[in-house]
Design a protein around this motif. Structure first.
Motif, PDB file in Angstrom:
ATOM      1  N   HIS A 407       0.840  -1.188   0.000  1.00 42.91           N
ATOM      2  CA  HIS A 407       0.000   0.000   0.000  1.00 42.91           C
ATOM      3  C   HIS A 407       0.876   1.240   0.000  1.00 42.91           C
ATOM      4  N   ALA A 408       0.361   2.294  -0.632  1.00 42.69           N
ATOM      5  CA  ALA A 408       1.056   3.567  -0.688  1.00 42.69           C
ATOM      6  C   ALA A 408       0.602   4.457   0.464  1.00 42.69           C
ATOM      7  N   TRP A 409       1.234   5.607   0.586  1.00 38.77           N
ATOM      8  CA  TRP A 409       0.927   6.497   1.712  1.00 38.77           C
ATOM      9  C   TRP A 409      -0.523   6.966   1.682  1.00 38.77           C
ATOM     10  N   PHE A 410      -1.114   7.044   0.499  1.00 43.17           N
ATOM     11  CA  PHE A 410      -2.488   7.542   0.385  1.00 43.17           C
ATOM     12  C   PHE A 410      -3.517   6.438   0.543  1.00 43.17           C
ATOM     13  N   GLN A 411      -3.103   5.259   0.969  1.00 42.67           N
ATOM     14  CA  GLN A 411      -4.010   4.133   1.199  1.00 42.67           C
ATOM     15  C   GLN A 411      -3.862   3.658   2.640  1.00 42.67           C
ATOM     16  N   ALA A 412      -4.875   3.869   3.450  1.00 38.93           N
ATOM     17  CA  ALA A 412      -4.831   3.315   4.802  1.00 38.93           C
ATOM     18  C   ALA A 412      -4.921   1.804   4.712  1.00 38.93           C
ATOM     19  N   PRO A 413      -4.064   1.089   5.419  1.00 36.95           N
ATOM     20  CA  PRO A 413      -4.061  -0.377   5.305  1.00 36.95           C
ATOM     21  C   PRO A 413      -5.406  -0.975   5.696  1.00 36.95           C
ATOM     22  N   ASP A 414      -5.789  -2.006   4.966  1.00 35.61           N
ATOM     23  CA  ASP A 414      -6.984  -2.805   5.248  1.00 35.61           C
ATOM     24  C   ASP A 414      -8.300  -2.132   4.880  1.00 35.61           C
ATOM     25  N   CYS A 415      -8.270  -0.915   4.322  1.00 33.74           N
ATOM     26  CA  CYS A 415      -9.558  -0.296   4.006  1.00 33.74           C
ATOM     27  C   CYS A 415      -9.582   0.508   2.717  1.00 33.74           C
ATOM     28  N   ASP A 416      -8.452   0.843   2.127  1.00 31.32           N
ATOM     29  CA  ASP A 416      -8.444   1.733   0.969  1.00 31.32           C
ATOM     30  C   ASP A 416      -7.920   1.094  -0.314  1.00 31.32           C
ATOM     31  N   GLY A 417      -7.930  -0.214  -0.435  1.00 34.10           N
ATOM     32  CA  GLY A 417      -7.346  -0.811  -1.618  1.00 34.10           C
ATOM     33  C   GLY A 417      -5.868  -1.082  -1.435  1.00 34.10           C
ATOM     34  N   ALA A 418      -5.215  -1.560  -2.498  1.00 35.25           N
ATOM     35  CA  ALA A 418      -3.831  -1.990  -2.393  1.00 35.25           C
ATOM     36  C   ALA A 418      -3.109  -1.733  -3.702  1.00 35.25           C
ATOM     37  N   VAL A 419      -1.799  -1.967  -3.690  1.00 32.08           N
ATOM     38  CA  VAL A 419      -0.951  -1.872  -4.875  1.00 32.08           C
ATOM     39  C   VAL A 419      -0.446  -3.263  -5.202  1.00 32.08           C
ATOM     40  N   HIS A 420      -0.599  -3.668  -6.455  1.00 33.76           N
ATOM     41  CA  HIS A 420      -0.186  -4.997  -6.910  1.00 33.76           C
ATOM     42  C   HIS A 420       1.055  -4.869  -7.781  1.00 33.76           C
ATOM     43  N   LEU A 421       2.089  -5.645  -7.448  1.00 32.63           N
ATOM     44  CA  LEU A 421       3.385  -5.557  -8.124  1.00 32.63           C
ATOM     45  C   LEU A 421       3.838  -6.929  -8.584  1.00 32.63           C
ATOM     46  N   ASP A 422       4.523  -6.983  -9.721  1.00 30.14           N
ATOM     47  CA  ASP A 422       5.149  -8.231 -10.133  1.00 30.14           C
ATOM     48  C   ASP A 422       6.179  -8.641  -9.097  1.00 30.14           C
ATOM     49  N   ALA A 423       6.402  -9.952  -9.003  1.00 26.22           N
ATOM     50  CA  ALA A 423       7.369 -10.464  -8.037  1.00 26.22           C
ATOM     51  C   ALA A 423       8.758  -9.904  -8.318  1.00 26.22           C
ATOM     52  N   VAL A 424       9.362  -9.322  -7.308  1.00 24.57           N
ATOM     53  CA  VAL A 424      10.731  -8.815  -7.398  1.00 24.57           C
ATOM     54  C   VAL A 424      11.446  -9.225  -6.116  1.00 24.57           C
ATOM     55  N   GLU A 425      12.717  -8.871  -6.053  1.00 28.71           N
ATOM     56  CA  GLU A 425      13.483  -9.189  -4.849  1.00 28.71           C
ATOM     57  C   GLU A 425      13.130  -8.182  -3.751  1.00 28.71           C
ATOM     58  N   ALA A 426      12.056  -8.451  -3.066  1.00 32.98           N
ATOM     59  CA  ALA A 426      11.618  -7.597  -1.968  1.00 32.98           C
ATOM     60  C   ALA A 426      10.931  -8.457  -0.930  1.00 32.98           C
ATOM     61  N   ALA A 427      10.957  -8.003   0.306  1.00 32.46           N
ATOM     62  CA  ALA A 427      10.377  -8.765   1.407  1.00 32.46           C
ATOM     63  C   ALA A 427       9.302  -7.934   2.090  1.00 32.46           C
ATOM     64  N   VAL A 428       8.446  -8.620   2.827  1.00 32.55           N
ATOM     65  CA  VAL A 428       7.427  -7.919   3.599  1.00 32.55           C
ATOM     66  C   VAL A 428       8.101  -6.917   4.538  1.00 32.55           C
ATOM     67  N   GLY A 429       7.605  -5.699   4.503  1.00 29.25           N
ATOM     68  CA  GLY A 429       8.181  -4.640   5.314  1.00 29.25           C
ATOM     69  C   GLY A 429       9.104  -3.722   4.547  1.00 29.25           C
ATOM     70  N   ASP A 430       9.548  -4.149   3.362  1.00 30.95           N
ATOM     71  CA  ASP A 430      10.383  -3.269   2.542  1.00 30.95           C
ATOM     72  C   ASP A 430       9.556  -2.096   2.024  1.00 30.95           C
ATOM     73  N   ILE A 431      10.196  -0.964   1.864  1.00 30.45           N
ATOM     74  CA  ILE A 431       9.589   0.187   1.206  1.00 30.45           C
ATOM     75  C   ILE A 431      10.277   0.362  -0.132  1.00 30.45           C
ATOM     76  N   VAL A 432       9.502   0.297  -1.205  1.00 32.65           N
ATOM     77  CA  VAL A 432      10.062   0.370  -2.549  1.00 32.65           C
ATOM     78  C   VAL A 432       9.431   1.525  -3.315  1.00 32.65           C
ATOM     79  N   GLN A 433      10.172   2.056  -4.263  1.00 30.60           N
ATOM     80  CA  GLN A 433       9.655   3.113  -5.125  1.00 30.60           C
ATOM     81  C   GLN A 433       8.916   2.473  -6.291  1.00 30.60           C
ATOM     82  N   VAL A 434       7.690   2.927  -6.528  1.00 29.79           N
ATOM     83  CA  VAL A 434       6.826   2.270  -7.516  1.00 29.79           C
ATOM     84  C   VAL A 434       6.261   3.308  -8.481  1.00 29.79           C
ATOM     85  N   GLU A 435       6.199   2.925  -9.755  1.00 26.70           N
ATOM     86  CA  GLU A 435       5.462   3.700 -10.744  1.00 26.70           C
ATOM     87  C   GLU A 435       4.128   3.008 -10.980  1.00 26.70           C
TER      88      GLU A 435
END
Length: 450
Positions: A407-435
């Motif tokens: 989720h991005a900063w403009f999405q409160a977790p569990d209530c505002d939708g989510a961001v879906h990304l292709d699998a990359v080398e990232a783990a839960v808790g990582d903060i990544v830059q997304v287009e």
């Protein structure tokens, strides 16, 4: 108890119903029980005891809580050994005196203000006789994940005429700054990347605490103090459930000028018409609310606003309903939660004579939900083409393998939708830059660029 748990006193299975505040309460009980020598069971078939933390905000939530408890009782009745059920939370707080006779399937009932005594309740049901008092953890949390909710207050003094919360959770009381600070610091040290501050009325935090000393005395100062504690660690701070009166000049400045605090506000206005608000025992008017939201967006760049519309309150006319829809559209809220009014004793509105017929409430609710979705879908689509940081919350399987979900900063977790990304080398808790490349409903699709 079974031989599988000889190294611990027993294993506890947890079910949590309702809001994020209940998730926090369950986590607190889990932490106390773990420190006292119990384990967590992830399936009731492996448990020695089950805890159901219930919601009773609405009649439908009460029914859901009771149905879940009875379903669990039916499941454990077919097991090879007895599994006592403990019902905790809002249902016992609201209906406690009636429950033992109505629900003989439940071994014990624990009100919200009794949950810190959960170890004694469980010990008694499982026949544990301790030679020494159970250990008490310094910080009573066990969160595993990127996001943690932190309660900064509980209870409510507003007594809105539609709401039973003061009768369930009691009068408003702020948690002391020291407790909140210690919990936040501990959670961040365990890898939490977003702290969501919650309470029934977060905007008046500190108003019931002593104003002596050098610590924070209001929500604005609390946010600034917590931001200083987590600065440099890539942590987001989000605050939910602010009443309009809580948006002071100092708080607006704190949100605007403190980088760790997200430009996201949840202000549940319930309605815009002064007549309806007065009957709800709430203050404000349509013009005052419009001025507030205009100011927030003027003074805080990119401000994201969530609100709530309570549809079909007793006496709400068709014209007032249509005015509220026009207000929603004019303000252009990013997210709107829509709820049909529910008669909740002992709240005063349950005894008002001009109740709206159910079929009319449903029609109005559907109209409000249609507009809320149109606003939310459009607000989500506006982010396509932008780049932003996204917290990775988990991994989900797809037809082609798996994807990361965050989720991005403009999405409160569990209530505002989510961001879906292709699998990359990232783990839960990582903060990544997304287009962000596409949207559907409240969901965004994107790819990691850094």
């Amino acid at each position: 108890m079974s031989d599988a748990f000889t190294e611990a006193f027993g294993a506890i299975y947890y079910i949590t119903l309702g809001c994020a505040k209940n998730e926090v309460d369950t986590d607190r009980m889990r932490s106390l029980l773990l420190s006292a020598g119990y384990e967590e069971a992830y399936d009731v078939s492996e448990a020695d005891l089950a805890i159901v933390n219930t919601c009773s905000f609405l009649a439908s939530a009460t029914s859901e809580s009771i149905e879940a408890t009875l379903s669990l009782a039916e499941e454990v009745a077919g097991g090879v050994r007895e599994v006592p059920i403990v019902m905790c939370g809002c249902v016992p707080s609201r209906y406690g005196d009636e429950l033992p006779e109505e629900l003989p399937e439940v071994a014990a009932f624990v009100r919200t203000d009794e949950e810190d005594g959960i170890v004694g309740v469980v010990d008694g049901l499982l026949g544990i006789d301790r030679s020494a008092p159970a250990a008490v953890p310094e910080v009573k949390r066990t969160v595993e994940g990127a996001v943690a909710y932190v309660k900064i207050s509980d209870g409510c003094d507003r007594f809105c005429s539609f709401c039973a919360i003061p009768f369930i959770r009691g009068r408003y009381h702020s948690r002391p700054f020291g407790e909140i600070r210690e919990e936040v610091v501990d959670l961040v040290s365990e890898g939490v990347r977003e702290i969501v501050l919650i309470g029934q009325d977060t905007g008046i935090w500190g108003s019931d605490l002593s104003q002596e000393g050098s610590g924070p005395h209001n929500l604005a100062q609390l946010l600034v103090s917590l931001a200083e504690e987590v600065r440099g660690q890539g942590v987001w701070l989000r605050v939910l459930y602010l009443q309009p009166e809580g948006m002071t000049d100092e708080l607006i400045s704190a949100i605007r000028d403190t980088p760790e605090v997200l430009a996201y506000i949840d202000i549940p206005i319930q309605h815009c018409c002064e007549h309806v608000l007065a009957r709800m025992n709430r203050s404000g008017s349509e013009q005052e609310l419009e001025d507030l939201f205009a100011r927030l967006r003027r003074e805080i760049p990119g401000m994201v606003i969530r609100t709530t519309y309570l549809v079909g309150f007793p006496g709400e006319t068709v014209e007032e309903h249509e005015r509220m829809l026009a207000f929603m559209d004019r303000i252009g809220f990013d997210y709107v939660s829509v709820f049909p009014y529910s008669r909740e004793e002992p709240a005063r509105a349950a005894r008002m004579e001009d109740q709206i017929p159910e079929d009319e409430k449903l029609d109005r609710t559907q109209a409000a939900m249609d507009l809320a979705e149109a606003l939310g879908f459009a607000a989500t689509a506006e982010h396509v083409g932008e780049t932003a940081e996204v917290i990775i919350d988990g991994v989900e399987e797809t037809d082609d393998g798996y994807e990361l979900v965050g989720h991005a900063w403009f999405q409160a977790p569990d209530c505002d939708g989510a961001v879906h990304l292709d699998a990359v080398e990232a783990a839960v808790g990582d903060i990544v830059q997304v287009e962000f490349t596409d949207s559907f409903c409240y969901e965004l699709v994107g790819h990691v660029i850094g």
